[in-house]
Design an enzyme around this catalytic site. Structure first.
Site, PDB file in Angstrom:
ATOM      1  N   GLU A  52       7.292 -74.310 -64.281  1.00 33.37           N
ATOM      2  CA  GLU A  52       7.469 -72.917 -63.861  1.00 33.37           C
ATOM      3  C   GLU A  52       8.829 -72.421 -64.315  1.00 33.37           C
ATOM      4  O   GLU A  52       9.858 -73.030 -64.012  1.00 33.37           O
ATOM      5  CB  GLU A  52       7.350 -72.790 -62.347  1.00 33.37           C
ATOM      6  CG  GLU A  52       7.653 -71.413 -61.797  1.00 33.37           C
ATOM      7  CD  GLU A  52       6.798 -70.309 -62.416  1.00 33.37           C
ATOM      8  OE1 GLU A  52       7.363 -69.438 -63.113  1.00 33.37           O
ATOM      9  OE2 GLU A  52       5.568 -70.337 -62.224  1.00 33.37           O
ATOM     10  N   GLY A  53       8.834 -71.294 -65.054  1.00 32.21           N
ATOM     11  CA  GLY A  53      10.073 -70.757 -65.590  1.00 32.21           C
ATOM     12  C   GLY A  53      10.794 -69.776 -64.691  1.00 32.21           C
ATOM     13  O   GLY A  53      11.966 -69.485 -64.900  1.00 32.21           O
ATOM     14  N   ARG A  54      10.097 -69.237 -63.675  1.00 37.50           N
ATOM     15  CA  ARG A  54      10.780 -68.359 -62.719  1.00 37.50           C
ATOM     16  C   ARG A  54      11.822 -69.153 -61.931  1.00 37.50           C
ATOM     17  O   ARG A  54      11.734 -70.368 -61.805  1.00 37.50           O
ATOM     18  CB  ARG A  54       9.786 -67.767 -61.717  1.00 37.50           C
ATOM     19  CG  ARG A  54       8.878 -66.677 -62.240  1.00 37.50           C
ATOM     20  CD  ARG A  54       7.990 -66.214 -61.086  1.00 37.50           C
ATOM     21  NE  ARG A  54       6.966 -65.291 -61.507  1.00 37.50           N
ATOM     22  CZ  ARG A  54       7.082 -63.960 -61.490  1.00 37.50           C
ATOM     23  NH1 ARG A  54       8.208 -63.421 -61.072  1.00 37.50           N
ATOM     24  NH2 ARG A  54       6.084 -63.188 -61.887  1.00 37.50           N
TER      25      ARG A  54
ATOM     26  N   LEU B  77       9.260 -70.443 -57.013  1.00 40.94           N
ATOM     27  CA  LEU B  77       7.846 -70.768 -57.164  1.00 40.94           C
ATOM     28  C   LEU B  77       6.977 -69.673 -56.536  1.00 40.94           C
ATOM     29  O   LEU B  77       7.470 -68.796 -55.830  1.00 40.94           O
ATOM     30  CB  LEU B  77       7.561 -72.119 -56.490  1.00 40.94           C
ATOM     31  CG  LEU B  77       8.331 -73.320 -57.038  1.00 40.94           C
ATOM     32  CD1 LEU B  77       8.180 -74.527 -56.119  1.00 40.94           C
ATOM     33  CD2 LEU B  77       7.863 -73.664 -58.453  1.00 40.94           C
TER      34      LEU B  77
ATOM     35  N   GLY C  95      -7.116 -47.939 -58.926  1.00 44.35           N
ATOM     36  CA  GLY C  95      -7.572 -49.242 -58.475  1.00 44.35           C
ATOM     37  C   GLY C  95      -6.792 -49.728 -57.270  1.00 44.35           C
ATOM     38  O   GLY C  95      -6.033 -48.975 -56.646  1.00 44.35           O
TER      39      GLY C  95
ATOM     40  N   HIS D  78     -16.318 -59.058 -27.265  1.00 50.36           N
ATOM     41  CA  HIS D  78     -16.208 -57.623 -26.995  1.00 50.36           C
ATOM     42  C   HIS D  78     -14.930 -57.349 -26.213  1.00 50.36           C
ATOM     43  O   HIS D  78     -14.585 -58.106 -25.307  1.00 50.36           O
ATOM     44  CB  HIS D  78     -17.425 -57.167 -26.183  1.00 50.36           C
ATOM     45  CG  HIS D  78     -17.352 -55.740 -25.740  1.00 50.36           C
ATOM     46  ND1 HIS D  78     -17.632 -54.695 -26.591  1.00 50.36           N
ATOM     47  CD2 HIS D  78     -17.020 -55.182 -24.548  1.00 50.36           C
ATOM     48  CE1 HIS D  78     -17.487 -53.553 -25.931  1.00 50.36           C
ATOM     49  NE2 HIS D  78     -17.119 -53.829 -24.689  1.00 50.36           N
TER      50      HIS D  78
END
Length: 475
Positions: A35-37, A40, A182, A454
């Site tokens: 992972e480059g960020r 994580l 969207g 309920h």
């Protein structure tokens, strides 16, 4: 050649990737995740699902105070917006959750390879200048914002932004134009509308929320218009430029045209949010060196077990066909890891719920009514539909939440539930019951004859199911 460095190497630490890595490690496989960020969690935890929900939740409180909803319940308040603090609680939520994944990696002995991975062969990748060899490599690199021709996003300038930039705005825009009706556009547009912005949604199609049930799309449009959103449907944006404002500052000038063709018009905005969808992150992976190719949509094709055409390489989440949803990726990550370990990992792609976190929430699972009829060869009589309005639900009534409905779609012959769609304040939670029922082949009668607590919003699902089998009691 030297032995393998890892049994499993996962590329990407988003919801699919980090879950796949943890599950693989739990199954006794030596596992790493590239992972480059700096943190994580991928898009979802860093700049997507999680921070957007933090802003949605906070803005709902502000709006309830500002629009008189609290006053109607005897709570008199005059809200004052503290945007830096609102951003701060968003950042804290992200920090806590991404840090939690790092803790889980350490707990499960998953190695975090810090850097972006690129294939050097079918069983090797390079990360930060070092090559690692693995028996199995899982591609879980997620997706990124789809660009719109003629519209250049620059989040730093905070004029024309994508979903990441829309979470970081330093002030409430006077007028925000959202390109795309969207899920992401409506959610982030809702945040800034509640905080005081005028929001205009420009959508190419004739209705918002493509892919959702027709009744849901129409009702959502009506509800959001009532809340103050403006819609320009059947309209396309051909150009957007940043212009200087007299006295300082910047604005955006958009060129709009009817989707079917016609005369152009211009529209000015303080901020433009480009939100026309997402595309798989497959560029830069060096797939050719691994012997892999992508389809016309840039996706990696897999078999039902998530294996690709190259033995030992697997793919999950947004990079493969199917809805781009975090929970889909998570389930695929678990199933993929289990398949690698020699178990049987399965994901039922016919029963994956989706949620729009507007107010009220919008959720659905399974087929829309239109899809169900089409699947039946266009024979409407082959499909039974039951609807129940939330205004007739006791909990929604006492909570002053009258908008929305639940819709149950079933096969006319077998009574098996084909789809459930709902608009309600807690639709995202309600839809889990429907998904679980469908996973085990429930009929509408099964749901109708299941005792529900309920008063709860979920009783509306029971009533809608009763409408399929006969008549609901409370309407």
């Amino acid at each position: 050649m030297a032995d393998y460095d890892y049994d499993v190497l996962v590329i990407g630490s988003g919801p699919g990737g980090y879950v796949a890595a943890i599950r693989a490690a739990q199954l006794g496989l030596k596992t790493a995740c590239a992972e480059g960020r700096e943190t994580l969690g991928g898009t979802c935890l860093n700049v997507g699902c999680i921070p957007s929900k933090a802003m949605l939740h906070a803005s709902e409180y502000f709006d309830a105070a500002a629009n008189g909803s609290m006053a109607k319940m005897g709570i008199k308040v005059k809200p004052e917006l503290d945007l830096p603090t609102m951003h701060g609680q968003r950042i804290d939520a992200v920090k806590g959750l991404t840090g939690g994944i790092e803790f889980l990696f350490k707990k499960n002995k998953v190695d975090w390879l810090k850097g972006y991975a690129q294939f050097t062969s079918k069983d090797s990748v390079e990360v930060a200048g070092k090559t690692y060899r693995a028996k199995n490599i899982i591609i879980a690199t997620g997706s990124s914002v789809t660009p719109l021709p003629g519209v250049e996003v620059d989040n730093d300038k905070q004029v024309i932004v994508d979903s990441t930039g829309a979470l970081e705005l330093a002030k409430v825009p006077g007028h925000m134009v959202v390109i795309g009706g969207g899920v992401i556009g409506l959610e982030l547009g809702s945040v800034w509308r509640r905080l005081g912005a005028k929001v205009t949604v420009v959508e190419f199609l004739d209705q918002i929320l493509p892919g959702m049930d027709g009744d849901v799309r129409k009702e959502a449009n009506k509800i959001l218009k009532k809340q103050g959103m403006e819609f320009k449907l059947k309209t396309k944006v051909t150009k957007a430029e940043v212009a200087s404002v007299k006295g300082g500052g910047k604005k955006a000038v958009l060129t709009l045209e009817p989707a079917a063709g016609g005369d152009a018009e211009t529209l000015e905005a303080d901020v433009v949010l480009v939100s026309i969808g997402r595309r798989p992150n497959t560029d830069g992976l060096g797939l050719d060196k691994a012997g892999l190719a992508v389809n016309q949509r840039g996706q990696i094709e897999t078999d039902h077990d998530f294996s690709t055409q190259v033995p030992g390489i697997w793919a999950i989440g947004d990079v493969i066909p199917g809805p781009m949803l975090a929970h889909k990726a998570e389930d695929e990550g678990i199933a993929c890891a289990e398949n690698i370990a020699g178990l049987t990992g399965i994901v039922n792609h016919d029963v994956i719920p989706s949620v729009v976190y507007t107010w009220p929430e919008i959720a659905g699972v399974g087929l829309t009514e239109e899809q169900a009829v089409e699947k039946a060869g266009g024979e409407k009589a082959a499909v039974k539909v039951g609807k129940f309005p939330m205004m007739a639900n006791s909990r929604a009534k006492t909570n002053h939440e009258p908008d929305g409905f639940v819709k149950v779609i079933a096969d006319a012959k077998s009574d098996r539930v084909l789809g459930v769609w709902c608009i309600a304040s807690v639709a995202g939670t309600m839809i889990a019951q429907a998904a679980q029922a469908m996973e085990f082949g429930a009929t509408s009668e099964d749901i109708a004859y299941t005792c529900h607590a309920h008063p709860t919003h979920s009783e509306a699902i029971k009533e809608a199911a009763m409408a399929v089998t006969g008549k609901p009691i409370h309407v």
